[in-house]
Write an enzyme that holds these catalytic residues in place. Structure first.
Site, PDB file in Angstrom:
ATOM      1  N   LYS A   1     -30.898  24.749 -25.689  1.00  0.00           N
ATOM      2  CA  LYS A   1     -30.026  25.532 -26.581  1.00  0.00           C
ATOM      3  C   LYS A   1     -30.871  26.363 -27.546  1.00  0.00           C
ATOM      4  O   LYS A   1     -30.594  27.539 -27.786  1.00  0.00           O
ATOM      5  CB  LYS A   1     -29.082  24.585 -27.349  1.00  0.00           C
ATOM      6  CG  LYS A   1     -28.032  23.961 -26.448  1.00  0.00           C
ATOM      7  CD  LYS A   1     -27.270  22.805 -27.095  1.00  0.00           C
ATOM      8  CE  LYS A   1     -26.385  22.119 -26.047  1.00  0.00           C
ATOM      9  NZ  LYS A   1     -25.699  20.913 -26.539  1.00  0.00           N
TER      10      LYS A   1
ATOM     11  N   GLN B   1     -25.884  16.762 -31.462  1.00  0.00           N
ATOM     12  CA  GLN B   1     -25.981  16.419 -30.042  1.00  0.00           C
ATOM     13  C   GLN B   1     -25.496  14.990 -29.824  1.00  0.00           C
ATOM     14  O   GLN B   1     -25.941  14.062 -30.482  1.00  0.00           O
ATOM     15  CB  GLN B   1     -27.445  16.564 -29.575  1.00  0.00           C
ATOM     16  CG  GLN B   1     -27.650  16.343 -28.102  1.00  0.00           C
ATOM     17  CD  GLN B   1     -26.973  17.412 -27.239  1.00  0.00           C
ATOM     18  OE1 GLN B   1     -27.066  18.601 -27.526  1.00  0.00           O
ATOM     19  NE2 GLN B   1     -26.288  16.987 -26.186  1.00  0.00           N
TER      20      GLN B   1
ATOM     21  N   ASP C   1     -19.024  23.782 -31.105  1.00  0.00           N
ATOM     22  CA  ASP C   1     -18.684  22.991 -29.913  1.00  0.00           C
ATOM     23  C   ASP C   1     -17.163  22.940 -29.717  1.00  0.00           C
ATOM     24  O   ASP C   1     -16.690  22.640 -28.623  1.00  0.00           O
ATOM     25  CB  ASP C   1     -19.194  21.542 -30.061  1.00  0.00           C
ATOM     26  CG  ASP C   1     -20.567  21.334 -29.412  1.00  0.00           C
ATOM     27  OD1 ASP C   1     -20.977  22.193 -28.605  1.00  0.00           O
ATOM     28  OD2 ASP C   1     -21.206  20.304 -29.712  1.00  0.00           O
TER      29      ASP C   1
END
Ligand code: NDP
Length: 297
Positions: A52, A96, A119
Site C-alpha cells: 500500500k 491493518q 477502508d
C-alpha cells in the site's frame, strides 16, 4: 472465447486517471495523505502495508506509516488513531487487520474518524453504503464493480451469487449488487459455509463472485454456460515450486474458464484492483476534506 479480465491493465487505467486527480489537487496545494498503522509482526500483514505504501509513492500520495509493538496495550493503538484523526495532512488511514487478541477490533474500527476511514469499515460508512449513499466503498468489492464495468458486464437484472459473507468482501459486495444504481440492480444471493448445496445456487447465476478463502471451491461443473466468474480468493497450496507453494483462487480456473464468458485469474484479477481502489478512496477523502473537486474515474 472466454474473456480473461486483466486486473493489472484495468487497475493501471484507473491509477492513471487518479494521477490526474492528484495533479488537480496539487494545483490547489493539496497532497493526498494515506497512513497505515501496523500492530502485528505477521509477514502477510507487513507485505500488505508495504504494498500500500509503495502504491502511494508511485502515484504521488504522501504515505505515512506507524508501527506499534504488538505487545503494547490497546491504549497505544488508540492514541495513534487519535493523532491521525487530528492530523490535517492525513486524509485517510487504516489499521491493518488483524490486530492482536488483546485489542478489540470493533473498538478500533469505531475509533477511526469515519471521514478518514478509507477502508470503509466504520459502522457509519457501512450504514451509508447499505442505505445507498456510500462515502467510501470497501476496496475489494468496489474494485470488482470496476472490473465488471470495464468488461461491459451489466449487472442490472442479472442473477448474482456471492460466495462468502465477510464484513470486508462478501457483505459489502452483496450490498453493492443490490443497490438501485449502476453496478447494482442484480438479484443477489449470498452463500456461506452453511449453504446446503452451493453448486445448486452457483449454477443458476449469471455472475458468480467467489470469496470463501477455500482453494478451488468452485469448479466448472458449478458454473452456468456464459456466466461471469470473479475470483477473490488468494490461497497458498503446497506445490513443487521454489517457494514450496503456489497461489490459487477459490475457483478452479481451467474448468470454470471452459464455461464462463468472462473470468478473473489469480493472481492478476481482483488483487491489483483492491489497492487501486484504496488509492481512489484516499484521493476522494482529500478532495472532500479540501473542498477541491476532482473528476474521479
Ligand atoms: P473470511 O474467512 O473472512 O470469510 C470467508 C467466507 O466464506 C465466510 O463467510 C465463510 O462462511 C465462507 N466460506 C468458507 N468456506 C466456505 C465453503 N466451503 N462454502 C461456502 N462458503 C464458505 O474471508 P475474506 O472474505 O476475508 O476473504 C475471502 C478470500 O478472499 C480469502 O482467500 C482472502 O485471502 C481473499 N481476499 C482477497 C483480496 C484481494 O484483494 N484479492 C482482498 C480480501 C480478501 P461462514 O461465514 O459461514 O464462516
Amino acid at each position: 472465447m472466454t474473456h480473461v479480465l486483466d486486473g493489472n491493465a484495468i487497475g493501471d487505467r484507473i491509477r492513471n486517471d487518479l494521477a490526474e486527480c492528484i495533479e488537480t489537487l496539487a494545483a490547489a496545494d493539496v497532497r493526498p495523505g494515506l497512513a497505515t498503522v501496523l500492530m502485528s509482526e505477521d509477514p502477510a500483514s507487513e507485505t500488505y502495508v508495504s504494498m500500500k505504501q509503495q502504491a502511494c509513492e508511485e502515484i504521488g500520495i504522501r504515505g505515512v506509516h506507524r508501527e506499534i509493538d504488538p505487545d503494547a496495550p490497546a491504549k497505544a493503538l488508540f492514541e495513534r488513531i487519535d493523532e491521525l484523526n487530528d492530523d490535517p495532512d492525513v486524509h485517510g488511514f487504516l489499521v491493518q487487520m488483524p490486530v492482536p487478541d488483546h485489542v478489540d477490533e470493533r473498538r478500533v474500527l469505531r475509533r477511526v474518524d469515519p471521514h478518514k476511514d478509507v477502508d470503509g469499515f466504520h459502522p457509519e460508512n457501512v450504514g451509508l453504503l447499505v442505505a445507498g449513499h456510500a462515502r467510501f466503498k470497501p476496496a475489494t468489492p468496489h474494485g470488482i464493480q470496476k472490473l465488471l464495468e470495464a468488461a461491459d458486464v451489466d449487472t442490472e437484472g442479472k442473477d448474482a451469487v456471492v460466495v462468502g459473507r465477510s464484513d470486508i468482501v462478501g457483505k459489502p459486495m452483496a450490498n453493492l449488487l443490490i443497490q438501485k444504481s449502476p453496478g447494482g440492480n442484480a438479484t443477489t444471493t449470498v452463500c456461506h459455509s452453511r449453504t446446503d448445496d452451493l453448486g445448486e445456487k452457483t449454477r443458476e447465476a449469471d455472475i458468480v463472485i467467489a470469496a470463501a478463502g477455500y482453494p478451488e471451491l468452485v469448479d466448472g461443473s458449478m458454473i452456468k454456460e456464459g456466466a461471469t466468474v470473479i475470483d477473490v480468493g488468494v490461497n497458498r497450496v503446497e506445490a513443487d515450486t521454489e517457494k514450496g507453494y503456489k497461489l490459487v483462487g477459490d475457483v478452479e480456473f481451467e474448468s470454470a474458464r471452459e464455461k464462463a464468458s468472462a473470468i478473473t485469474p489469480v493472481p492478476g484479477g481482483v488483487g491489483p484492483m483492491t489497492i487501486t481502489m484504496l488509492l481512489y478512496n484516499t484521493v476522494k477523502a482529500a478532495s472532500i476534506q479540501s473542498g477541491v473537486s476532482v473528476d474521479l474515474p
